[in-house]
Design a protein around this motif. Structure first.
Motif, PDB file in Angstrom:
ATOM      1  N   LYS A  17      43.315  27.853  45.089  1.00 32.40           N
ATOM      2  CA  LYS A  17      43.093  28.399  46.505  1.00 32.40           C
ATOM      3  C   LYS A  17      42.733  29.858  46.345  1.00 32.40           C
ATOM      4  O   LYS A  17      42.760  30.269  45.313  1.00 32.40           O
ATOM      5  CB  LYS A  17      44.417  28.285  47.382  1.00 32.40           C
ATOM      6  CG  LYS A  17      44.760  26.602  47.557  1.00 32.40           C
ATOM      7  CD  LYS A  17      46.202  26.639  48.425  1.00 32.40           C
ATOM      8  CE  LYS A  17      46.879  25.260  48.545  1.00 32.40           C
ATOM      9  NZ  LYS A  17      48.117  25.102  49.314  1.00 32.40           N
ATOM     10  N   VAL A  69      39.077  30.347  44.059  1.00 32.90           N
ATOM     11  CA  VAL A  69      39.125  29.041  43.976  1.00 32.90           C
ATOM     12  C   VAL A  69      38.040  28.235  43.190  1.00 32.90           C
ATOM     13  O   VAL A  69      36.986  28.810  43.356  1.00 32.90           O
ATOM     14  CB  VAL A  69      39.389  28.488  45.422  1.00 32.90           C
ATOM     15  CG1 VAL A  69      38.096  28.756  46.299  1.00 32.90           C
ATOM     16  CG2 VAL A  69      39.534  26.931  45.366  1.00 32.90           C
ATOM     17  N   TRP A  86      46.724  32.195  47.600  1.00 30.33           N
ATOM     18  CA  TRP A  86      47.082  31.621  46.133  1.00 30.33           C
ATOM     19  C   TRP A  86      48.089  32.410  45.600  1.00 30.33           C
ATOM     20  O   TRP A  86      47.882  33.773  45.602  1.00 30.33           O
ATOM     21  CB  TRP A  86      45.867  31.601  45.324  1.00 30.33           C
ATOM     22  CG  TRP A  86      46.125  31.339  43.824  1.00 30.33           C
ATOM     23  CD1 TRP A  86      46.194  32.128  42.652  1.00 30.33           C
ATOM     24  CD2 TRP A  86      46.408  29.922  43.408  1.00 30.33           C
ATOM     25  NE1 TRP A  86      46.480  31.367  41.706  1.00 30.33           N
ATOM     26  CE2 TRP A  86      46.633  29.792  41.870  1.00 30.33           C
ATOM     27  CE3 TRP A  86      46.633  28.685  44.013  1.00 30.33           C
ATOM     28  CZ2 TRP A  86      46.977  28.962  41.402  1.00 30.33           C
ATOM     29  CZ3 TRP A  86      47.030  27.526  43.205  1.00 30.33           C
ATOM     30  CH2 TRP A  86      47.138  27.704  41.827  1.00 30.33           C
TER      31      TRP A  86
END
Length: 245
Positions: free
Chosen positions: A171, A175, A70
């Motif tokens: 993500k 997440v 992420w």
């Protein structure tokens, strides 16, 4: 959470206007990341400090955890560089998150707001607090900064930030969470030098209230012999439009 192979206004009580902010207890710089599972508790502790309104609270999102899946939407290489510069000043071989740096003088894990507050009080009692008064005001398109007299030399540093944002993490290690971030730094600029004498500066105010920033902190910060950020001896904050927390 420790990086692999590597080891971060015054937050004025919202509703106050420029010139009404009380003397801050200290400066807290939190280095954090949306991709670090250890950071949300520190972000919540940081929010508590912002809401208490007694410190200059600045949150720097770093980018070295982006590889976990992420990419932090608030991170910048410049924030990461500032944290590494602090590491050099502290004699450390690397960096970590969540890290809170207090008055540019010491660091600790940034998950306990009570401990951070206690440590700031100890620094203050030891004469390592914010001893030089700073005032900031905005008049139309100008930002005026007034720094009081004191001892030593330091840079006048303006740190622009966004007051509040909520990010949905899609993500990575966090997440599925909707995370609230306060006083997220968007830019840091050195705008002058102070040599112990009272100093007045006038800057364009156009950066305040743009799409990225709605507040700024002014730090009076020394540098070590290698130019790394060191102790902070004065600070204040100003919001573009005071909001209710």
């Amino acid at each position: 959470m420790t990086a692999l192979g590597v080891l971060f206004l015054s937050a004025a009580p919202e509703g106050a206007t420029a010139g009404e902010f009380a003397e801050p207890k200290g400066v807290v710089e939190l280095f954090t990341s949306q991709g670090c599972r250890s950071c949300p508790p520190a972000d919540r502790a940081f929010e508590r400090l912002v809401r208490d309104g007694e410190v200059v609270a600045l949150s720097y999102h770093v980018d070295y955890w982006n590889y976990l899946g992420w990419a932090d939407t608030l991170a910048s290489p410049e924030n990461t560089e500032r944290q590494y510069a602090y590491a050099k000043a502290f004699g450390r071989s690397g960096v970590y998150t969540p890290q809170a740096v207090l008055n540019g003088r010491e660091h600790l894990k940034g998950t306990d707001a009570v401990d951070i507050d206690r440590r700031l009080e100890r620094l203050q009692d030891a004469g390592k607090g914010l001893v030089v008064p700073i005032r900031a005001s905005r008049h139309d398109d100008q930002l005026t900064i007034s720094v009081g007299a004191g001892r030593g030399k330091a840079n006048v540093v303006v740190v622009y930030f966004r007051q509040h944002q909520t990010v949905e993490v899609l993500k990575g290690e966090n997440v599925g969470q909707n995370l609230d971030y306060w006083h997220s730094v968007t830019d840091v600029q050195t705008v002058g030098m102070w040599d112990g004498k009272a100093l007045d500066l006038t800057l364009p105010a156009k950066r305040m209230g743009d799409d990225k920033s709605d507040g700024c902190a002014i730090l009076l910060q020394a540098a070590d012999s290698e130019g790394n950020p060191s102790h902070i001896v004065g600070a204040t904050v100003m919001m573009d439009k005071p909001k209710t927390l």
